[in-house]
Design a protein around this motif. Structure first.
Motif, mmCIF file in Angstrom:
data_model
loop_
_atom_site.group_PDB
_atom_site.id
_atom_site.type_symbol
_atom_site.label_atom_id
_atom_site.label_comp_id
_atom_site.label_asym_id
_atom_site.label_seq_id
_atom_site.Cartn_x
_atom_site.Cartn_y
_atom_site.Cartn_z
ATOM 1 N N LEU A 185 0.823 -1.205 0.000
ATOM 2 C CA LEU A 185 0.000 0.000 0.000
ATOM 3 C C LEU A 185 0.861 1.261 0.000
ATOM 4 O O LEU A 185 0.499 2.260 -0.627
ATOM 5 N N GLN A 186 1.989 1.215 0.676
ATOM 6 C CA GLN A 186 2.890 2.364 0.661
ATOM 7 C C GLN A 186 3.398 2.638 -0.744
ATOM 8 O O GLN A 186 3.451 3.794 -1.187
ATOM 9 N N ALA A 187 3.763 1.584 -1.462
ATOM 10 C CA ALA A 187 4.251 1.766 -2.830
ATOM 11 C C ALA A 187 3.168 2.343 -3.731
ATOM 12 O O ALA A 187 3.443 3.231 -4.563
ATOM 13 N N GLY A 188 1.934 1.867 -3.589
ATOM 14 C CA GLY A 188 0.862 2.368 -4.444
ATOM 15 C C GLY A 188 0.440 3.779 -4.114
ATOM 16 O O GLY A 188 0.255 4.621 -5.014
ATOM 17 N N THR A 189 0.274 4.084 -2.827
ATOM 18 C CA THR A 189 -0.193 5.418 -2.441
ATOM 19 C C THR A 189 0.859 6.496 -2.700
ATOM 20 O O THR A 189 0.514 7.655 -2.964
ATOM 21 N N HIS A 226 5.646 -4.997 -7.837
ATOM 22 C CA HIS A 226 7.083 -5.183 -7.620
ATOM 23 C C HIS A 226 7.368 -5.471 -6.140
ATOM 24 O O HIS A 226 8.154 -6.370 -5.814
ATOM 25 N N VAL A 227 6.735 -4.704 -5.251
ATOM 26 C CA VAL A 227 6.917 -4.931 -3.817
ATOM 27 C C VAL A 227 6.328 -6.278 -3.419
ATOM 28 O O VAL A 227 6.923 -7.035 -2.631
ATOM 29 N N LEU A 228 5.164 -6.614 -3.962
ATOM 30 C CA LEU A 228 4.508 -7.890 -3.648
ATOM 31 C C LEU A 228 5.384 -9.068 -4.059
ATOM 32 O O LEU A 228 5.552 -10.030 -3.298
ATOM 33 N N GLN A 248 -1.450 -14.798 -6.843
ATOM 34 C CA GLN A 248 -2.544 -14.394 -7.722
ATOM 35 C C GLN A 248 -3.510 -13.444 -7.013
ATOM 36 O O GLN A 248 -3.941 -12.437 -7.586
ATOM 37 N N GLU A 249 -3.840 -13.765 -5.755
ATOM 38 C CA GLU A 249 -4.744 -12.891 -5.007
ATOM 39 C C GLU A 249 -4.105 -11.524 -4.772
ATOM 40 O O GLU A 249 -4.785 -10.488 -4.885
ATOM 41 N N GLY A 250 -2.805 -11.501 -4.468
ATOM 42 C CA GLY A 250 -2.134 -10.225 -4.243
ATOM 43 C C GLY A 250 -2.045 -9.400 -5.500
ATOM 44 O O GLY A 250 -2.251 -8.171 -5.466
ATOM 45 N N GLN A 251 -1.747 -10.027 -6.631
ATOM 46 C CA GLN A 251 -1.669 -9.290 -7.886
ATOM 47 C C GLN A 251 -3.031 -8.748 -8.303
ATOM 48 O O GLN A 251 -3.130 -7.619 -8.796
ATOM 49 N N ALA A 252 -4.075 -9.551 -8.096
ATOM 50 C CA ALA A 252 -5.417 -9.070 -8.404
ATOM 51 C C ALA A 252 -5.800 -7.894 -7.511
ATOM 52 O O ALA A 252 -6.384 -6.909 -7.970
ATOM 53 N N ALA A 253 -5.448 -7.972 -6.221
ATOM 54 C CA ALA A 253 -5.741 -6.863 -5.312
ATOM 55 C C ALA A 253 -4.957 -5.619 -5.697
ATOM 56 O O ALA A 253 -5.487 -4.492 -5.625
ATOM 57 N N ALA A 254 -3.710 -5.784 -6.124
ATOM 58 C CA ALA A 254 -2.919 -4.629 -6.561
ATOM 59 C C ALA A 254 -3.530 -3.980 -7.793
ATOM 60 O O ALA A 254 -3.569 -2.740 -7.901
ATOM 61 N N GLY A 255 -4.025 -4.796 -8.723
ATOM 62 C CA GLY A 255 -4.677 -4.233 -9.901
ATOM 63 C C GLY A 255 -5.954 -3.479 -9.549
ATOM 64 O O GLY A 255 -6.208 -2.379 -10.073
#
Length: 248
Positions: free
Chosen positions: A99-103, A129-131, A219-226
């Motif tokens: 979340l830090q990387a995205g925000t 990338h962080v995930l 897969q769940e983490g990548q989907a959540a990041a998207g």
């Protein structure tokens, strides 16, 4: 037949039967190990150590994946519509780092000439990338499980073949082919194969289970990041708050 001779023969039977079984033959697991050839002993020790290492890896990775699963659930909850954070979250867990990387990318805002798709892709790339880096921490040790599961039965089989060769050599030297003479050596040899299977079966099962679980979390983490990147790209960035946070 003379009754006296019959009685004498019957009395001699137990002694003959007992003579067929070597008095020193210990068919317990410890006895089979102690009586084995040094090559077979080395195989048994190596397989036992590999089994202990595998169980340590299984326990450690299971605990780590359980913790990462909780972090992924937090990330999925944050990616729901209307739940995107407006501030850079604090913490040391996977969800906080992602979340830090995205925000941070969101607070930076869109660059000149950057489309909304490119803006979203930049945030999603930063989070993925962080995930990926966090999930790669689970991978060390998994190849050892796969290698043990594939190789341990053959190492045990090598110990078995070596032990049987020694048994046949002993038969040739003693000129005695009775089962009581052959059985201890064969039992020692087969014990090496048993230890190989004990090491290999849990390693294979754990490797497959851990790998499937890791791929599911990825897969769940990548989907959540998207989803999180898509939600953030629809919101105007809070530049003032970001600059204040960076100044602090």
């Amino acid at each position: 037949m003379n009754p006296t001779e019959t009685a004498a023969g019957a009395a001699a039977m137990p002694s003959v039967t007992n003579a067929l079984v070597p008095p020193h033959a210990d068919l317990s697991m410890l006895g089979l190990f102690l009586q084995a050839d040094w090559v077979v002993k080395a195989v048994m020790i190596a397989l036992a150590l590999a089994s202990l290492v595998c169980w340590a890896i299984i326990i450690e990775k299971s605990l780590l994946l359980s913790r990462l699963g909780r972090e992924i659930r937090v990330l999925v909850a944050a990616s729901l519509p209307g739940a995107a954070p407006s501030t850079v979250p604090q913490g040391d867990g996977l969800s906080a780092h992602v979340l830090q990387a995205g925000t941070r990318e969101w607070h930076d805002g869109r660059e000149g000439g950057e489309s909304r798709f490119e803006y979203r892709h930049r945030m999603e790339h930063a989070m993925r990338h962080v995930l990926a880096g966090e999930l790669r921490r689970v991978e060390p040790g998994l190849p050892f499980l796969a290698t043990t599961g594939a190789v341990a039965p053959f190492i045990g089989l090598f110990g078995t073949v070596w032990g049987i060769m020694n048994s046949f050599a002993g038969i040739a030297q003693s000129n005695d082919t009775s089962l009581a003479v052959v059985a201890p050596g064969i039992a020692e040899a087969l014990f090496a194969t048993a230890i190989g299977l004990v090491a290999a079966i849990p390693a294979v099962m754990a490797y497959n289970r851990l790998l499937v679980r890791l791929n599911r979390l990825r897969q769940e983490g990548q989907a959540a990041a998207g989803d999180l990147a898509a939600n953030l790209s629809r919101r105007p960035p809070q530049l003032g708050h970001h600059r204040a946070s960076a100044a602090e």
